[in-house]
Design a protein around this motif. Structure first.
Motif, PDB file in Angstrom:
ATOM      1  N   THR A 142      28.535  57.496  82.256  1.00  0.00           N
ATOM      2  CA  THR A 142      28.378  57.675  80.812  1.00  0.00           C
ATOM      3  C   THR A 142      29.731  57.605  80.115  1.00  0.00           C
ATOM      4  O   THR A 142      29.801  57.327  78.916  1.00  0.00           O
ATOM      5  CB  THR A 142      27.733  59.041  80.498  1.00  0.00           C
ATOM      6  N   GLU A 143      30.798  57.896  80.871  1.00  0.00           N
ATOM      7  CA  GLU A 143      32.179  57.880  80.377  1.00  0.00           C
ATOM      8  C   GLU A 143      32.418  58.891  79.257  1.00  0.00           C
ATOM      9  O   GLU A 143      33.380  58.773  78.499  1.00  0.00           O
ATOM     10  CB  GLU A 143      32.599  56.472  79.951  1.00  0.00           C
ATOM     11  N   LYS A 144      31.549  59.876  79.160  1.00  0.00           N
ATOM     12  CA  LYS A 144      31.739  60.973  78.200  1.00  0.00           C
ATOM     13  C   LYS A 144      32.525  62.076  78.899  1.00  0.00           C
ATOM     14  O   LYS A 144      32.156  62.518  79.990  1.00  0.00           O
ATOM     15  CB  LYS A 144      30.397  61.486  77.700  1.00  0.00           C
ATOM     16  N   ARG A 145      33.616  62.525  78.276  1.00  0.00           N
ATOM     17  CA  ARG A 145      34.552  63.419  78.941  1.00  0.00           C
ATOM     18  C   ARG A 145      33.883  64.650  79.579  1.00  0.00           C
ATOM     19  O   ARG A 145      34.171  64.955  80.739  1.00  0.00           O
ATOM     20  CB  ARG A 145      35.654  63.839  77.961  1.00  0.00           C
ATOM     21  N   PRO A 146      32.991  65.369  78.876  1.00  0.00           N
ATOM     22  CA  PRO A 146      32.375  66.552  79.518  1.00  0.00           C
ATOM     23  C   PRO A 146      31.586  66.189  80.771  1.00  0.00           C
ATOM     24  O   PRO A 146      31.633  66.924  81.770  1.00  0.00           O
ATOM     25  CB  PRO A 146      31.460  67.109  78.423  1.00  0.00           C
ATOM     26  N   LEU A 147      30.865  65.066  80.735  1.00  0.00           N
ATOM     27  CA  LEU A 147      30.065  64.666  81.889  1.00  0.00           C
ATOM     28  C   LEU A 147      30.950  64.138  83.021  1.00  0.00           C
ATOM     29  O   LEU A 147      30.632  64.316  84.204  1.00  0.00           O
ATOM     30  CB  LEU A 147      29.033  63.613  81.483  1.00  0.00           C
ATOM     31  N   SER A 191      31.153  49.627  89.532  1.00  0.00           N
ATOM     32  CA  SER A 191      31.272  50.070  90.924  1.00  0.00           C
ATOM     33  C   SER A 191      30.542  51.388  91.133  1.00  0.00           C
ATOM     34  O   SER A 191      29.891  51.613  92.163  1.00  0.00           O
ATOM     35  CB  SER A 191      32.747  50.241  91.305  1.00  0.00           C
ATOM     36  N   TYR A 192      30.634  52.279  90.148  1.00  0.00           N
ATOM     37  CA  TYR A 192      29.997  53.588  90.255  1.00  0.00           C
ATOM     38  C   TYR A 192      28.471  53.478  90.157  1.00  0.00           C
ATOM     39  O   TYR A 192      27.749  54.251  90.783  1.00  0.00           O
ATOM     40  CB  TYR A 192      30.549  54.524  89.174  1.00  0.00           C
ATOM     41  N   VAL A 193      27.989  52.523  89.381  1.00  0.00           N
ATOM     42  CA  VAL A 193      26.550  52.277  89.320  1.00  0.00           C
ATOM     43  C   VAL A 193      26.043  51.812  90.683  1.00  0.00           C
ATOM     44  O   VAL A 193      25.012  52.273  91.193  1.00  0.00           O
ATOM     45  CB  VAL A 193      26.224  51.229  88.241  1.00  0.00           C
ATOM     46  N   ILE A 194      26.779  50.880  91.289  1.00  0.00           N
ATOM     47  CA  ILE A 194      26.423  50.377  92.617  1.00  0.00           C
ATOM     48  C   ILE A 194      26.431  51.506  93.634  1.00  0.00           C
ATOM     49  O   ILE A 194      25.542  51.613  94.486  1.00  0.00           O
ATOM     50  CB  ILE A 194      27.392  49.249  93.033  1.00  0.00           C
ATOM     51  N   ALA A 195      27.423  52.383  93.535  1.00  0.00           N
ATOM     52  CA  ALA A 195      27.532  53.507  94.465  1.00  0.00           C
ATOM     53  C   ALA A 195      26.349  54.462  94.324  1.00  0.00           C
ATOM     54  O   ALA A 195      25.834  54.984  95.319  1.00  0.00           O
ATOM     55  CB  ALA A 195      28.843  54.253  94.235  1.00  0.00           C
ATOM     56  N   ALA A 196      25.915  54.713  93.101  1.00  0.00           N
ATOM     57  CA  ALA A 196      24.776  55.602  92.874  1.00  0.00           C
ATOM     58  C   ALA A 196      23.502  55.028  93.496  1.00  0.00           C
ATOM     59  O   ALA A 196      22.724  55.748  94.143  1.00  0.00           O
ATOM     60  CB  ALA A 196      24.574  55.820  91.372  1.00  0.00           C
TER      61      ALA A 196
END
Length: 434
Positions: free
Chosen positions: A320-325, A392-397
């Motif tokens: 999401t690239e939202k800092r809290p998340l 890359s993170y989507v693929i990892a998930a």
């Protein structure tokens, strides 16, 4: 099984020396092969004047080349034992790391990385796996929780160390100090380590003679436990174990090898990103122990299912690239940091047991390594294609969920004689002898 054996999390007696040695081998593997790519790869790319993605892709090349040599090192480990094999492998790791820092071309870097990867990975997983399977056949879950703390300590100490050395001395000279340290560890292991607990005068898992007689399979069988490459390849469970255990390493490779770069992409400065790595490392030490304790208490299969879902949720929060998340992701990832390495030995040891484990692991580990190596390829190609690592993170998930599905079809102790009745073990041994 006696409660004391199943639930004991701290009493390893003389086995603590083996645990610490394996932890340190993981420290060098994670530091030299994985974590260094956060600092050494960009420094080499700058030195050579080429895109960083090209240097990162050499990680996949090294791992794929390594697959061939992992079969060789697995065979060597079977012949001469993990004590001498780990010495050879640690020296190779040091030679390769020295070459990485002194490379004057991408080809030289790639060759040196191949040597470093073959040496360090073989030391940590082939020799280290053999140590754990022989010394701790029923406590391997919590033991791997301890040994994989080496991964976290690498993130916390190796990355800041090599970052400081590169900044002050340049990448060519920066690699010398870690090389000296790994050579020292190689000689310490050669002098003080032993292949089996019996050579130290104790039983596996540090249990009493009575418990060993009553709760473990003690009949004499051949060194390979009856396994051959053909028999292993014919078992569906073998392939499920190899892909599942390698799959989580694939996910972790995507994350940890470029975590500093990714954190800068989402708005952290380099100094903040390095600080985050250090904080993650210390939290990950606790996380490694928790995953190991869960493995010991709940079993490897249930722990892997939980782990995979946890990993996938964390990764989806990050994209999401939202800092809290992103911060929530970092906390979740810290607790999971050592877990994937835990399963590379814990799952095969659970399914196949200690009898013939060196043979099984010599065939299985190269496949694990091949699966995990694609993490470098994913990062390199995604970075070159999109300019950032979000995909890359989507693929990892997605990969984490796929691993969970695979694990559902694994019988946790299917070929483990220590978990069979005497008649079941005898029947299984006869089956393999056919």
């Amino acid at each position: 099984m006696k409660k004391g054996n199943k639930n004991e999390l701290f009493n390893f007696g003389k086995g603590w020396g083996t645990i610490i040695f394996c932890l340190l081998m993981f420290w060098f593997y994670a530091g030299m092969v994985n974590d260094s790519s956060n600092v050494v790869a960009p420094a080499v790319a700058e030195k050579l004047g080429i895109p960083a993605g090209n240097v990162l892709n050499m990680g996949t090349v090294a791992a794929m080349v390594g697959v061939i040599f992992f079969f060789v090192m697995g065979a060597v480990n079977r012949k001469i034992g993990p004590r001498v094999t780990s010495f050879i492998c640690l020296i190779l790791g040091g030679v390769g790391y020295f070459g990485m820092g002194h490379a004057n071309s991408l080809a030289q870097y790639a060759i040196s990385l191949c040597i470093c990867t073959i040496g360090c990975m073989s030391a940590g997983y082939i020799s280290g796996g053999a140590f754990v399977a022989q010394w701790f056949p029923k406590k391997k879950g919590i033991v791997m929780g301890y040994t994989t703390m080496g991964h976290n300590m690498s993130t916390g100490f190796f990355v800041p160390l090599i970052t400081m050395l590169v900044a002050r001395m340049g990448v060519t000279n920066a690699v010398v100090f870690p090389v000296i340290l790994i050579v020292i560890l190689a000689f310490v292991g050669l002098v003080f380590m032993r292949n089996t607990p019996q050579e130290r005068g104790i039983n596996p898992d540090n249990v009493s003679d009575e418990e060993y007689r009553n709760e473990y399979f003690n009949e004499e069988i051949d060194e390979d436990g009856g396994w051959t490459v053909k028999k292993l390849f014919s078992k569906k469970t073998f392939w499920l174990v190899a892909v599942a255990s390698g799959g989580f390493q694939f996910v972790s490779t995507i994350i940890i090898t470029q975590l500093v770069v990714r954190n800068q992409e989402v708005g952290f400065t380099q100094a903040q990103a390095l600080t985050i790595m250090t904080i993650l490392a210390f939290a990950g030490i606790v996380g490694s122990w928790i995953i190991g304790a869960m493995d010991q208490k709940l079993g490897t299969k249930k722990t892997m299912i939980f782990f995979g879902i946890w990993y996938a949720v964390a990764l989806l929060l990050e994209v999401t690239e939202k800092r809290p998340l992103v911060i929530v992701f970092l906390i979740m990832f810290a607790l999971a940091l050592g877990g994937s390495a835990n399963f590379t030995t814990s799952l095969p040891a659970a399914v196949f047991g200690r009898h013939g484990f060196k043979k099984v692991n010599s065939v299985l580990f190269p496949i694990q390594a091949l699966v995990s190596s694609f993490g470098f390829c994913v990062n390199g190609n995604v970075l070159n294609a999109t300019g950032n690592l979000r995909m890359s993170y989507v693929i990892a998930a997605i990969a984490s969920i796929v691993v969970v599905v695979i694990v559902l079809f694994i019988n946790e102790h299917q070929y483990n004689r220590d978990f069979m009745t005497e008649s079941e073990a005898e029947a299984f041994t006869k089956e393999l002898q056919k």
